[in-house]
Design a protein around this motif. Structure first.
Motif, PDB file in Angstrom:
ATOM      1  N   GLN A 174       0.804  -1.221   0.000  1.00 38.81           N
ATOM      2  CA  GLN A 174       0.000   0.000   0.000  1.00 38.81           C
ATOM      3  C   GLN A 174       0.837   1.271   0.000  1.00 38.81           C
ATOM      4  O   GLN A 174       0.359   2.320  -0.356  1.00 38.81           O
ATOM      5  CB  GLN A 174      -0.935   0.010   1.211  1.00 38.81           C
ATOM      6  N   GLY A 175       2.092   1.164   0.402  1.00 36.39           N
ATOM      7  CA  GLY A 175       2.924   2.352   0.493  1.00 36.39           C
ATOM      8  C   GLY A 175       3.603   2.699  -0.811  1.00 36.39           C
ATOM      9  O   GLY A 175       3.510   1.989  -1.811  1.00 36.39           O
ATOM     10  N   SER A 176       4.309   3.783  -0.773  1.00 38.95           N
ATOM     11  CA  SER A 176       5.084   4.241  -1.927  1.00 38.95           C
ATOM     12  C   SER A 176       6.461   3.589  -1.906  1.00 38.95           C
ATOM     13  O   SER A 176       6.990   3.277  -0.855  1.00 38.95           O
ATOM     14  CB  SER A 176       5.236   5.758  -1.859  1.00 38.95           C
ATOM     15  N   ARG A 177       7.045   3.395  -3.052  1.00 37.39           N
ATOM     16  CA  ARG A 177       8.399   2.830  -3.121  1.00 37.39           C
ATOM     17  C   ARG A 177       9.458   3.920  -3.105  1.00 37.39           C
ATOM     18  O   ARG A 177      10.641   3.647  -3.172  1.00 37.39           O
ATOM     19  CB  ARG A 177       8.544   1.973  -4.369  1.00 37.39           C
ATOM     20  N   GLN A 178       9.037   5.172  -3.025  1.00 38.18           N
ATOM     21  CA  GLN A 178       9.970   6.294  -3.015  1.00 38.18           C
ATOM     22  C   GLN A 178      10.543   6.472  -1.604  1.00 38.18           C
ATOM     23  O   GLN A 178       9.819   6.465  -0.620  1.00 38.18           O
ATOM     24  CB  GLN A 178       9.267   7.571  -3.444  1.00 38.18           C
ATOM     25  N   GLY A 213       9.480  10.608  10.947  1.00 37.38           N
ATOM     26  CA  GLY A 213       9.463  12.025  11.265  1.00 37.38           C
ATOM     27  C   GLY A 213      10.625  12.812  10.715  1.00 37.38           C
ATOM     28  O   GLY A 213      11.237  12.467   9.717  1.00 37.38           O
ATOM     29  N   GLY A 214      10.899  13.907  11.375  1.00 30.77           N
ATOM     30  CA  GLY A 214      11.988  14.790  10.992  1.00 30.77           C
ATOM     31  C   GLY A 214      11.492  16.058  10.321  1.00 30.77           C
ATOM     32  O   GLY A 214      10.298  16.366  10.317  1.00 30.77           O
ATOM     33  N   GLU A 215      12.426  16.783   9.781  1.00 26.77           N
ATOM     34  CA  GLU A 215      12.137  17.994   9.016  1.00 26.77           C
ATOM     35  C   GLU A 215      12.606  17.770   7.594  1.00 26.77           C
ATOM     36  O   GLU A 215      13.725  17.311   7.373  1.00 26.77           O
ATOM     37  CB  GLU A 215      12.874  19.196   9.602  1.00 26.77           C
ATOM     38  N   THR A 216      11.773  18.087   6.647  1.00 25.77           N
ATOM     39  CA  THR A 216      12.141  17.924   5.244  1.00 25.77           C
ATOM     40  C   THR A 216      12.817  19.192   4.741  1.00 25.77           C
ATOM     41  O   THR A 216      12.424  20.302   5.090  1.00 25.77           O
ATOM     42  CB  THR A 216      10.927  17.556   4.380  1.00 25.77           C
ATOM     43  N   LEU A 217      13.825  19.013   3.942  1.00 23.86           N
ATOM     44  CA  LEU A 217      14.588  20.135   3.403  1.00 23.86           C
ATOM     45  C   LEU A 217      14.220  20.426   1.958  1.00 23.86           C
ATOM     46  O   LEU A 217      14.808  21.279   1.324  1.00 23.86           O
ATOM     47  CB  LEU A 217      16.082  19.832   3.491  1.00 23.86           C
ATOM     48  N   ILE A 240       8.088  20.190   9.361  1.00 21.66           N
ATOM     49  CA  ILE A 240       8.043  18.976  10.178  1.00 21.66           C
ATOM     50  C   ILE A 240       7.112  17.976   9.513  1.00 21.66           C
ATOM     51  O   ILE A 240       6.025  18.329   9.067  1.00 21.66           O
ATOM     52  CB  ILE A 240       7.571  19.292  11.609  1.00 21.66           C
ATOM     53  N   CYS A 241       7.545  16.734   9.427  1.00 21.25           N
ATOM     54  CA  CYS A 241       6.717  15.720   8.784  1.00 21.25           C
ATOM     55  C   CYS A 241       6.491  14.526   9.720  1.00 21.25           C
ATOM     56  O   CYS A 241       7.265  14.310  10.650  1.00 21.25           O
ATOM     57  CB  CYS A 241       7.334  15.257   7.469  1.00 21.25           C
ATOM     58  N   ASN A 242       5.431  13.801   9.476  1.00 28.00           N
ATOM     59  CA  ASN A 242       5.110  12.590  10.216  1.00 28.00           C
ATOM     60  C   ASN A 242       5.215  11.375   9.302  1.00 28.00           C
ATOM     61  O   ASN A 242       4.478  10.416   9.467  1.00 28.00           O
ATOM     62  CB  ASN A 242       3.684  12.670  10.789  1.00 28.00           C
ATOM     63  N   ASP A 243       6.112  11.431   8.341  1.00 25.49           N
ATOM     64  CA  ASP A 243       6.258  10.337   7.387  1.00 25.49           C
ATOM     65  C   ASP A 243       6.921   9.135   8.040  1.00 25.49           C
ATOM     66  O   ASP A 243       7.777   9.273   8.913  1.00 25.49           O
ATOM     67  CB  ASP A 243       7.085  10.785   6.187  1.00 25.49           C
ATOM     68  N   LEU A 244       6.516   7.953   7.581  1.00 27.13           N
ATOM     69  CA  LEU A 244       7.077   6.702   8.063  1.00 27.13           C
ATOM     70  C   LEU A 244       7.645   5.948   6.872  1.00 27.13           C
ATOM     71  O   LEU A 244       6.955   5.748   5.879  1.00 27.13           O
ATOM     72  CB  LEU A 244       5.990   5.853   8.736  1.00 27.13           C
ATOM     73  N   TYR A 245       8.925   5.569   6.962  1.00 28.37           N
ATOM     74  CA  TYR A 245       9.580   4.804   5.917  1.00 28.37           C
ATOM     75  C   TYR A 245      10.052   3.492   6.524  1.00 28.37           C
ATOM     76  O   TYR A 245      10.638   3.483   7.612  1.00 28.37           O
ATOM     77  CB  TYR A 245      10.786   5.564   5.352  1.00 28.37           C
ATOM     78  N   ILE A 246       9.796   2.404   5.826  1.00 28.24           N
ATOM     79  CA  ILE A 246      10.237   1.093   6.281  1.00 28.24           C
ATOM     80  C   ILE A 246      11.058   0.473   5.159  1.00 28.24           C
ATOM     81  O   ILE A 246      10.572   0.306   4.052  1.00 28.24           O
ATOM     82  CB  ILE A 246       9.045   0.188   6.625  1.00 28.24           C
ATOM     83  N   TYR A 247      12.298   0.149   5.470  1.00 26.42           N
ATOM     84  CA  TYR A 247      13.188  -0.467   4.497  1.00 26.42           C
ATOM     85  C   TYR A 247      13.403  -1.922   4.890  1.00 26.42           C
ATOM     86  O   TYR A 247      13.851  -2.219   5.990  1.00 26.42           O
ATOM     87  CB  TYR A 247      14.516   0.291   4.460  1.00 26.42           C
ATOM     88  N   ASP A 248      13.050  -2.811   4.001  1.00 27.84           N
ATOM     89  CA  ASP A 248      13.193  -4.244   4.237  1.00 27.84           C
ATOM     90  C   ASP A 248      14.535  -4.693   3.681  1.00 27.84           C
ATOM     91  O   ASP A 248      14.725  -4.765   2.467  1.00 27.84           O
ATOM     92  CB  ASP A 248      12.045  -4.997   3.553  1.00 27.84           C
ATOM     93  N   THR A 249      15.492  -4.983   4.544  1.00 30.03           N
ATOM     94  CA  THR A 249      16.836  -5.354   4.097  1.00 30.03           C
ATOM     95  C   THR A 249      16.842  -6.700   3.387  1.00 30.03           C
ATOM     96  O   THR A 249      17.758  -6.982   2.620  1.00 30.03           O
ATOM     97  CB  THR A 249      17.824  -5.399   5.270  1.00 30.03           C
ATOM     98  N   ARG A 250      15.836  -7.524   3.591  1.00 36.05           N
ATOM     99  CA  ARG A 250      15.785  -8.830   2.916  1.00 36.05           C
ATOM    100  C   ARG A 250      15.547  -8.649   1.426  1.00 36.05           C
ATOM    101  O   ARG A 250      15.950  -9.480   0.625  1.00 36.05           O
ATOM    102  CB  ARG A 250      14.670  -9.691   3.510  1.00 36.05           C
ATOM    103  N   LYS A 251      14.919  -7.566   1.010  1.00 37.02           N
ATOM    104  CA  LYS A 251      14.630  -7.312  -0.407  1.00 37.02           C
ATOM    105  C   LYS A 251      15.840  -6.759  -1.145  1.00 37.02           C
ATOM    106  O   LYS A 251      15.845  -6.708  -2.356  1.00 37.02           O
ATOM    107  CB  LYS A 251      13.465  -6.321  -0.553  1.00 37.02           C
ATOM    108  N   SER A 252      16.866  -6.322  -0.424  1.00 32.62           N
ATOM    109  CA  SER A 252      18.005  -5.654  -1.081  1.00 32.62           C
ATOM    110  C   SER A 252      19.185  -6.586  -1.321  1.00 32.62           C
ATOM    111  O   SER A 252      20.195  -6.147  -1.808  1.00 32.62           O
ATOM    112  CB  SER A 252      18.459  -4.468  -0.245  1.00 32.62           C
ATOM    113  N   GLN A 253      19.056  -7.856  -0.995  1.00 32.10           N
ATOM    114  CA  GLN A 253      20.171  -8.777  -1.186  1.00 32.10           C
ATOM    115  C   GLN A 253      20.404  -9.021  -2.670  1.00 32.10           C
ATOM    116  O   GLN A 253      19.478  -9.247  -3.432  1.00 32.10           O
ATOM    117  CB  GLN A 253      19.896 -10.084  -0.470  1.00 32.10           C
TER     118      GLN A 253
END
Length: 64
Positions: A12-16, A37-41, A48-61
């Motif tokens: 459901q999420g974005s790949r960006q 979170g954090g601040e976007t430049l 200030i943003c409430n963005d959530l990013y999840i990186y699955d290291t199993r997909k990058s092998q």
């Protein structure tokens, strides 16, 4: 970790990935790097943003 796995596999999420963040948090949970979170430049003013990013290291092998 099970909830993160379901969230990633739902597609459901974005790949960006994040661009130009500072003051964010990053935690490693099993095979996942979770960035929140954090601040976007990328905007005219730091926002200030409430963005959530999840990186699955199993997909990058690399397959070789």
């Amino acid at each position: 970790m099970e909830k993160l796995s379901r969230l990633v596999s739902s597609g459901q999420g974005s790949r960006q990935g994040p661009r130009g963040l500072r003051h964010h948090s990053c935690s490693v949970v099993g095979p996942f790097a979770v960035l929140f979170g954090g601040e976007t430049l990328t905007r005219a003013r730091d926002t200030i943003c409430n963005d959530l990013y999840i990186y699955d290291t199993r997909k990058s092998q690399l397959k070789g």
